[in-house]
Write an enzyme that holds these catalytic residues in place. Structure first.
Site, PDB file in Angstrom:
ATOM      1  N   ALA A  92       5.702   4.463  -4.182  1.00 54.55           N
ATOM      2  CA  ALA A  92       5.562   3.767  -3.126  1.00 54.55           C
ATOM      3  C   ALA A  92       4.825   4.429  -1.816  1.00 54.55           C
ATOM      4  O   ALA A  92       5.427   5.493  -1.512  1.00 54.55           O
ATOM      5  CB  ALA A  92       7.037   3.218  -2.966  1.00 54.55           C
ATOM      6  N   SER A 132       2.296   5.596  -1.308  1.00 62.68           N
ATOM      7  CA  SER A 132       1.492   6.846  -1.637  1.00 62.68           C
ATOM      8  C   SER A 132      -0.059   6.753  -1.172  1.00 62.68           C
ATOM      9  O   SER A 132      -0.674   8.060  -1.082  1.00 62.68           O
ATOM     10  CB  SER A 132       1.629   7.369  -2.878  1.00 62.68           C
ATOM     11  OG  SER A 132       0.973   6.338  -3.806  1.00 62.68           O
ATOM     12  N   LYS A 169      -2.105   4.557  -2.864  1.00 59.27           N
ATOM     13  CA  LYS A 169      -2.950   4.294  -4.109  1.00 59.27           C
ATOM     14  C   LYS A 169      -3.741   2.880  -3.860  1.00 59.27           C
ATOM     15  O   LYS A 169      -4.964   2.812  -4.173  1.00 59.27           O
ATOM     16  CB  LYS A 169      -1.825   4.032  -5.260  1.00 59.27           C
ATOM     17  CG  LYS A 169      -0.807   3.175  -5.205  1.00 59.27           C
ATOM     18  CD  LYS A 169       0.314   3.262  -6.090  1.00 59.27           C
ATOM     19  CE  LYS A 169       1.281   2.237  -5.706  1.00 59.27           C
ATOM     20  NZ  LYS A 169       1.968   2.561  -4.674  1.00 59.27           N
ATOM     21  N   SER A 170      -3.211   1.910  -3.024  1.00 57.86           N
ATOM     22  CA  SER A 170      -3.872   0.617  -2.819  1.00 57.86           C
ATOM     23  C   SER A 170      -5.024   0.974  -1.837  1.00 57.86           C
ATOM     24  O   SER A 170      -6.226   0.583  -2.261  1.00 57.86           O
ATOM     25  CB  SER A 170      -3.135  -0.373  -2.157  1.00 57.86           C
ATOM     26  OG  SER A 170      -2.237  -0.968  -2.984  1.00 57.86           O
ATOM     27  N   ALA A 201      -4.036 -10.329  -6.569  1.00 61.42           N
ATOM     28  CA  ALA A 201      -2.680 -10.315  -6.252  1.00 61.42           C
ATOM     29  C   ALA A 201      -1.718 -10.872  -7.332  1.00 61.42           C
ATOM     30  O   ALA A 201      -1.531 -12.019  -7.626  1.00 61.42           O
ATOM     31  CB  ALA A 201      -2.357 -10.792  -4.926  1.00 61.42           C
ATOM     32  N   GLY A 218       1.909 -10.225  -6.883  1.00 60.25           N
ATOM     33  CA  GLY A 218       2.975 -10.414  -6.069  1.00 60.25           C
ATOM     34  C   GLY A 218       3.427 -11.617  -5.683  1.00 60.25           C
ATOM     35  O   GLY A 218       2.477 -12.513  -5.585  1.00 60.25           O
ATOM     36  N   HIS A 273      -1.442  -7.596   4.277  1.00 59.07           N
ATOM     37  CA  HIS A 273      -2.324  -7.113   3.023  1.00 59.07           C
ATOM     38  C   HIS A 273      -3.860  -8.109   3.389  1.00 59.07           C
ATOM     39  O   HIS A 273      -4.845  -7.588   3.034  1.00 59.07           O
ATOM     40  CB  HIS A 273      -1.783  -7.193   1.813  1.00 59.07           C
ATOM     41  CG  HIS A 273      -1.078  -5.994   1.469  1.00 59.07           C
ATOM     42  ND1 HIS A 273      -1.684  -4.440   1.210  1.00 59.07           N
ATOM     43  CD2 HIS A 273       0.453  -6.012   1.001  1.00 59.07           C
ATOM     44  CE1 HIS A 273      -0.612  -3.877   1.039  1.00 59.07           C
ATOM     45  NE2 HIS A 273       0.571  -4.516   0.776  1.00 59.07           N
ATOM     46  N   ARG A 274      -3.512  -9.200   3.541  1.00 60.72           N
ATOM     47  CA  ARG A 274      -4.715 -10.071   3.559  1.00 60.72           C
ATOM     48  C   ARG A 274      -5.422  -9.738   4.947  1.00 60.72           C
ATOM     49  O   ARG A 274      -6.701  -9.787   4.834  1.00 60.72           O
ATOM     50  CB  ARG A 274      -4.464 -11.567   3.756  1.00 60.72           C
ATOM     51  CG  ARG A 274      -4.063 -12.250   2.365  1.00 60.72           C
ATOM     52  CD  ARG A 274      -3.829 -13.887   2.284  1.00 60.72           C
ATOM     53  NE  ARG A 274      -3.173 -14.001   1.273  1.00 60.72           N
ATOM     54  CZ  ARG A 274      -2.152 -14.887   1.095  1.00 60.72           C
ATOM     55  NH1 ARG A 274      -1.581 -15.256   2.376  1.00 60.72           N
ATOM     56  NH2 ARG A 274      -1.761 -15.396  -0.028  1.00 60.72           N
ATOM     57  N   GLU A 302      -4.352 -15.293  -6.384  1.00 58.91           N
ATOM     58  CA  GLU A 302      -3.168 -14.773  -6.563  1.00 58.91           C
ATOM     59  C   GLU A 302      -2.608 -15.510  -8.119  1.00 58.91           C
ATOM     60  O   GLU A 302      -2.685 -16.626  -8.399  1.00 58.91           O
ATOM     61  CB  GLU A 302      -2.094 -15.848  -5.622  1.00 58.91           C
ATOM     62  CG  GLU A 302      -2.351 -15.133  -4.270  1.00 58.91           C
ATOM     63  CD  GLU A 302      -1.579 -15.623  -2.942  1.00 58.91           C
ATOM     64  OE1 GLU A 302      -0.838 -16.560  -3.370  1.00 58.91           O
ATOM     65  OE2 GLU A 302      -1.767 -15.282  -1.938  1.00 58.91           O
TER      66      GLU A 302
END
Length: 174
Positions: free
Chosen positions: A15, A17, A19-20, A38, A40, A54-55, A66
């Site tokens: 989490a 880290s 990565k995204s 997405a 989630g 995020h958006r 989504e």
């Protein structure tokens, strides 16, 4: 399945880290049309705020889809050679599948079987959850086990695999 038949990239790590951010840079560097899938779901206010942020962070250069359950169907629907698709994240997808009591093995197999047929450049993000202690309850252990199996399958089917820690990518394959 040989990794040479897939152009997919798998990016995983802990989490927060990085990565995204790393996965987004891989997509941006392709010069292709950017799509973001997405997985989630906004179960509470905190998650709604994360999704909204995020958006904003991605901006207008990304088309967002989504899809919490039918990941393969969504990927197939937007699959063209001129697109790069970021899937964020596989562990949330695992959670959604578990909560809906879906057939995990069948869902995972469908995803990895799709990878060599994909025309778009696919980048998958996931949280590594198997490096800590053994969870105390059955559901958490099942989640960890499902995520671990999925990670092995996606890594095997991907052309490149990166582990991210402290914002630094470690290339593990490709």
């Amino acid at each position: 399945m040989s990794s040479s038949t897939s152009r997919a990239v798998f990016v995983f790590g802990g989490a927060r880290s990085g990565k995204s951010r790393f996965a987004e840079s891989l997509i941006s560097d392709t010069g292709l049309e950017r799509h973001y899938v997405a997985t989630g779901q906004a179960w509470d206010d905190e998650m709604r705020e994360r999704i909204a942020q995020h958006r904003v962070d991605r901006g207008d250069l990304w088309q967002t889809h989504e899809e919490p359950m039918d990941l393969v169907g969504q990927l197939a629907a937007i699959d063209t050679e001129d697109r790069a698709v970021l899937v964020d994240c596989l562990t949330l997808w695992v959670t959604n599948l578990m909560m809906a009591e879906r057939d995990m093995a069948a869902e995972f197999a469908a995803l990895t079987e799709f990878l060599p047929r994909a025309r778009s450049r696919l980048v998958f993000v996931s949280n590594e959850v198997g490096l800590g202690i053994v969870p105390e309850n059955r559901m958490a252990r099942d989640f960890r086990d499902h995520a671990g199996r999925l990670h092995q399958m996606v890594a095997a089917a991907s052309a490149e695999v990166y582990f991210i820690a402290a914002g630094l990518p470690l290339k593990m394959k490709g």
